[in-house]
Write a protein that holds these residues in place. Structure first.
Motif, PDB file in Angstrom:
ATOM      1  N   VAL A   1       0.404  -0.981   0.127  1.00  0.00           N
ATOM      2  CA  VAL A   1      -0.303   0.093  -0.323  1.00  0.00           C
ATOM      3  C   VAL A   1       0.799   0.951  -0.296  1.00  0.00           C
ATOM      4  O   VAL A   1       1.179   1.585   1.468  1.00  0.00           O
ATOM      5  CB  VAL A   1      -1.143   0.245   1.449  1.00  0.00           C
ATOM      6  CG1 VAL A   1      -1.763   1.729   1.227  1.00  0.00           C
ATOM      7  CG2 VAL A   1      -1.743  -1.795   1.471  1.00  0.00           C
ATOM      8  N   TYR A   2       0.940   1.795  -0.942  1.00  0.00           N
ATOM      9  CA  TYR A   2       1.534   3.502  -1.102  1.00  0.00           C
ATOM     10  C   TYR A   2       0.752   4.392  -0.840  1.00  0.00           C
ATOM     11  O   TYR A   2      -0.593   4.208  -1.515  1.00  0.00           O
ATOM     12  CB  TYR A   2       2.412   3.389  -2.277  1.00  0.00           C
ATOM     13  CG  TYR A   2       3.097   4.975  -2.811  1.00  0.00           C
ATOM     14  CD1 TYR A   2       4.498   4.740  -2.008  1.00  0.00           C
ATOM     15  CD2 TYR A   2       2.601   5.506  -3.290  1.00  0.00           C
ATOM     16  CE1 TYR A   2       4.469   6.612  -2.138  1.00  0.00           C
ATOM     17  CE2 TYR A   2       3.009   6.593  -3.529  1.00  0.00           C
ATOM     18  CZ  TYR A   2       3.882   7.266  -3.715  1.00  0.00           C
ATOM     19  OH  TYR A   2       4.532   9.007  -3.333  1.00  0.00           O
ATOM     20  N   VAL A   3       0.963   5.966  -0.292  1.00  0.00           N
ATOM     21  CA  VAL A   3      -0.053   6.646  -0.239  1.00  0.00           C
ATOM     22  C   VAL A   3       1.288   7.462  -0.473  1.00  0.00           C
ATOM     23  O   VAL A   3       2.156   7.883   0.692  1.00  0.00           O
ATOM     24  CB  VAL A   3      -0.807   6.812   1.472  1.00  0.00           C
ATOM     25  CG1 VAL A   3      -1.234   8.148   1.689  1.00  0.00           C
ATOM     26  CG2 VAL A   3      -1.358   5.348   1.321  1.00  0.00           C
ATOM     27  N   ASP A   4       0.380   8.490  -1.801  1.00  0.00           N
ATOM     28  CA  ASP A   4       0.960  10.320  -1.700  1.00  0.00           C
ATOM     29  C   ASP A   4       1.794  10.596  -0.537  1.00  0.00           C
ATOM     30  O   ASP A   4       0.749  10.758   0.128  1.00  0.00           O
ATOM     31  CB  ASP A   4       1.221  10.735  -2.361  1.00  0.00           C
ATOM     32  CG  ASP A   4       1.586  11.698  -3.189  1.00  0.00           C
ATOM     33  OD1 ASP A   4       1.457  13.021  -2.497  1.00  0.00           O
ATOM     34  OD2 ASP A   4       2.817  11.739  -4.258  1.00  0.00           O
TER      35      ASP A   4
ATOM     36  N   GLN B   1      -1.283  12.734   0.386  1.00  0.00           N
ATOM     37  CA  GLN B   1      -2.353  12.480   0.618  1.00  0.00           C
ATOM     38  C   GLN B   1      -2.985  11.891   2.298  1.00  0.00           C
ATOM     39  O   GLN B   1      -3.648  10.925   1.956  1.00  0.00           O
ATOM     40  CB  GLN B   1      -3.118  11.123  -0.564  1.00  0.00           C
ATOM     41  CG  GLN B   1      -2.963  11.841  -2.076  1.00  0.00           C
ATOM     42  CD  GLN B   1      -3.875  12.476  -2.117  1.00  0.00           C
ATOM     43  OE1 GLN B   1      -4.672  13.012  -2.468  1.00  0.00           O
ATOM     44  NE2 GLN B   1      -3.418  13.712  -2.781  1.00  0.00           N
ATOM     45  N   ARG B   2      -2.133  12.328   3.069  1.00  0.00           N
ATOM     46  CA  ARG B   2      -2.302  11.414   4.169  1.00  0.00           C
ATOM     47  C   ARG B   2      -3.156  11.882   4.946  1.00  0.00           C
ATOM     48  O   ARG B   2      -4.276  10.971   5.442  1.00  0.00           O
ATOM     49  CB  ARG B   2      -0.638  11.898   5.207  1.00  0.00           C
ATOM     50  CG  ARG B   2       0.309  11.499   4.573  1.00  0.00           C
ATOM     51  CD  ARG B   2      -0.195   9.976   5.334  1.00  0.00           C
ATOM     52  NE  ARG B   2       1.119   9.374   4.213  1.00  0.00           N
ATOM     53  CZ  ARG B   2       1.466   7.896   5.302  1.00  0.00           C
ATOM     54  NH1 ARG B   2       0.662   7.196   4.594  1.00  0.00           N
ATOM     55  NH2 ARG B   2       2.618   7.139   3.658  1.00  0.00           N
TER      56      ARG B   2
ATOM     57  N   VAL C   1      -6.302   9.423   3.445  1.00  0.00           N
ATOM     58  CA  VAL C   1      -5.431   7.955   3.476  1.00  0.00           C
ATOM     59  C   VAL C   1      -4.740   7.942   4.689  1.00  0.00           C
ATOM     60  O   VAL C   1      -3.433   8.090   5.018  1.00  0.00           O
ATOM     61  CB  VAL C   1      -5.344   7.005   3.191  1.00  0.00           C
ATOM     62  CG1 VAL C   1      -4.739   5.585   3.606  1.00  0.00           C
ATOM     63  CG2 VAL C   1      -6.339   6.446   2.045  1.00  0.00           C
TER      64      VAL C   1
ATOM     65  N   GLU D   1      -2.114   7.225   7.576  1.00  0.00           N
ATOM     66  CA  GLU D   1      -0.595   6.326   7.646  1.00  0.00           C
ATOM     67  C   GLU D   1      -0.911   4.954   8.746  1.00  0.00           C
ATOM     68  O   GLU D   1      -1.157   4.166   8.502  1.00  0.00           O
ATOM     69  CB  GLU D   1      -0.026   7.113   8.546  1.00  0.00           C
ATOM     70  CG  GLU D   1       1.732   5.719   8.459  1.00  0.00           C
ATOM     71  CD  GLU D   1       2.814   6.523   9.436  1.00  0.00           C
ATOM     72  OE1 GLU D   1       3.997   5.695   8.625  1.00  0.00           O
ATOM     73  OE2 GLU D   1       2.843   7.587   9.506  1.00  0.00           O
TER      74      GLU D   1
ATOM     75  N   ALA E   1      -3.185   2.305   6.042  1.00  0.00           N
ATOM     76  CA  ALA E   1      -2.726   2.933   5.728  1.00  0.00           C
ATOM     77  C   ALA E   1      -1.410   1.194   5.342  1.00  0.00           C
ATOM     78  O   ALA E   1      -1.502   0.708   5.228  1.00  0.00           O
ATOM     79  CB  ALA E   1      -1.400   3.444   4.823  1.00  0.00           C
TER      80      ALA E   1
ATOM     81  N   VAL F   1      -2.583   5.702  -3.070  1.00  0.00           N
ATOM     82  CA  VAL F   1      -3.335   6.620  -3.445  1.00  0.00           C
ATOM     83  C   VAL F   1      -2.414   8.148  -3.332  1.00  0.00           C
ATOM     84  O   VAL F   1      -1.057   8.166  -3.320  1.00  0.00           O
ATOM     85  CB  VAL F   1      -3.714   6.963  -1.526  1.00  0.00           C
ATOM     86  CG1 VAL F   1      -4.635   8.324  -1.057  1.00  0.00           C
ATOM     87  CG2 VAL F   1      -4.288   5.307  -1.420  1.00  0.00           C
TER      88      VAL F   1
END
Length: 341
Positions: free
Chosen positions: A32-35, A38-39, A42, A44, A47, A65
Motif C-alpha cells: 500500500v503506497y500513499v503519496d 494524501q495522508r 488515508v 498512516e 494505510a 493513493v
C-alpha cells in the motif's frame, strides 16, 4: 477564474506528483503506497492496516493513493485513470489486482492475469461510499474479494447475516409505524438544505430540494472563484496546495453535473458529501498558503454550509421534530448556547 488559471500555469512544474515510478518504488516496501500529500485522505494508521490485510494475498493486491493532479488536464478522468494504472502495471510487471485512488476525484482498478471481476466489485462499492471515504471503499472491495482482516472484526459470515436480518426486521417495524403517522408527502417548506439526509419530520418536495441543491453548488463555485490562493511562487508546499485545489475543483464539477441533470432524491443527498469535501480541500489549500495547519476534516455547518466548516457538534431539536446531534460553526454554537448574537 484566478484559481483555475493559477493551477494550470503551475501544472507543468509538478511532474513528480504521484509519478508511477515512485508508486512502484513504494510498493517494494509495502503493498500500500500513499503519496505524502494524501495522508489526510488515508492516514498512516489506515494505510498500515490495509497493508497488513493484503500482505501475502494470492493473487497479489497492490494499492496506491495519489494526488488527483496525477490525472493531468487533458482527456476524461476515466481515460487518464486507465492510462495511469496501465503505466504502474507495466512497471510492476506482476499479475494481480491493482487499485489506485486519485485523491477525491476517482478510484480505478485493474485485474491482471487473474479472474477477479474488479470493475464490477469496485463499481458496487463506489455506490456505497463517497469519494471522500477511500478507506471504506477499499475495505469493501477487499471484503468482496474475501480478503481476511475486515474492520468488522472477522465475525463469521452467518453471524453477520443474522445481525443484518434482525436489524432489518426492527427497521421494518419502525418504518411501518412512521408510515402510518407520516406527514403529507408534499406538505410544508424545505426546512433544511437538500444535501442533508431528510428525516420524517423534514417533509419537503423534490423540486424544492433540487433548487436548494443548485444554490448550494453555486455558492461553492463562487467561493472557489473568490479564493485568493497564489501559486506563482513554487515552494515545497506548492504541490500539496495544487493537489488540494484540483480536488476542490473536481468536487465542484461533480456536484454541478448532478444538479444540472434530473437528479433523484438519493443523488441530491450525495451532493452534500461532495460539496463538503470540496470545501475542506479548498480550506486545506488556503491554510498551507497562509502557513497554518490544515483544518480537521469536519462537516459544514448544519444550519448553513455558507457558514463554513463546523467546529463542534450540538444537540438540536427542530420545530415539531426530534432531538439530534448536528455539526455547527463557531457562530451558531455561540448563538445556541445563549451567547452574543
Amino acid at each position: 477564474m484566478r484559481l483555475i488559471a493559477g493551477l494550470l500555469l503551475l501544472s507543468t512544474s509538478l511532474t513528480g506528483a504521484g509519478d508511477p515510478s515512485t508508486v512502484v518504488q513504494g510498493w517494494q516496501s509495502s503493498p500500500v503506497y500513499v503519496d505524502p500529500s494524501q495522508r489526510a485522505l488515508v492516514p498512516e494508521k489506515e494505510a498500515q492496516r490495509l497493508a497488513e490485510r493484503v500482505e501475502g494475498h494470492d493473487p497479489a493486491i497492490r494499492i496506491a493513493v495519489v494526488p488527483a493532479a496525477s490525472l493531468g488536464t487533458t482527456g476524461s478522468r476515466e481515460q487518464a485513470a486507465r492510462a495511469y494504472v496501465d503505466q504502474v502495471v507495466d512497471l510492476q510487471r506482476q499479475d494481480g489486482v491493482y487499485l489506485v485512488v486519485f485523491g477525491g476525484a476517482i478510484t480505478w482498478g485493474s485485474a491482471v492475469g487473474v479472474d477477479t471481476p474488479i470493475a464490477q466489485i469496485l463499481t458496487d462499492e463506489l455506490s456505497k461510499h463517497s469519494r471522500s471515504d477511500p478507506v471504506g471503499t477499499l475495505d469493501g472491495v477487499l471484503d468482496q474479494m474475501d480478503v481476511p482482516g475486515s474492520p468488522s472484526g472477522g465475525f463469521p459470515t452467518w453471524l453477520l447475516v443474522l445481525i443484518v436480518l434482525v436489524v432489518l426486521a426492527a427497521a421494518l417495524g419502525l418504518g411501518l409505524r412512521w408510515w402510518k403517522a407520516r406527514p403529507g408527502k408534499d406538505e410544508g417548506p424545505a426546512l433544511y438544505r437538500p444535501s442533508y439526509d431528510v428525516l420524517p419530520d423534514e417533509a419537503d418536495t423534490l423540486a424544492e430540494r433540487q433548487a436548494l441543491a443548485r444554490e448550494d453548488v453555486t455558492r461553492f463555485g463562487e467561493e472557489l472563484d473568490a479564493a485568493d490562493v497564489r501559486l506563482d511562487v513554487v515552494t515545497a508546499s506548492t504541490e500539496s496546495v495544487a493537489t488540494d485545489l484540483q480536488a476542490a475543483m473536481d468536487a465542484y464539477a461533480d456536484a454541478g453535473r448532478v444538479v444540472d441533470a434530473e437528479p433523484t432524491d438519493e443523488q441530491l443527498r450525495a451532493v452534500r458529501a461532495t460539496v463538503e469535501y470540496g470545501r475542506w480541500r479548498l480550506a486545506c489549500a488556503q491554510a498551507v498558503v497562509a502557513d497554518q495547519p490544515k483544518p480537521a476534516r469536519r462537516a459544514s455547518c448544519f444550519f448553513d454550509p455558507a457558514h463554513g466548516t463546523s467546529v463542534t457538534d450540538w444537540m438540536y431539536t427542530p420545530p415539531g421534530g426530534k432531538a439530534r446531534e448536528v455539526p455547527v460553526c463557531a457562530a451558531c454554537a455561540t448563538r445556541l448556547s445563549g451567547g452574543a448574537r
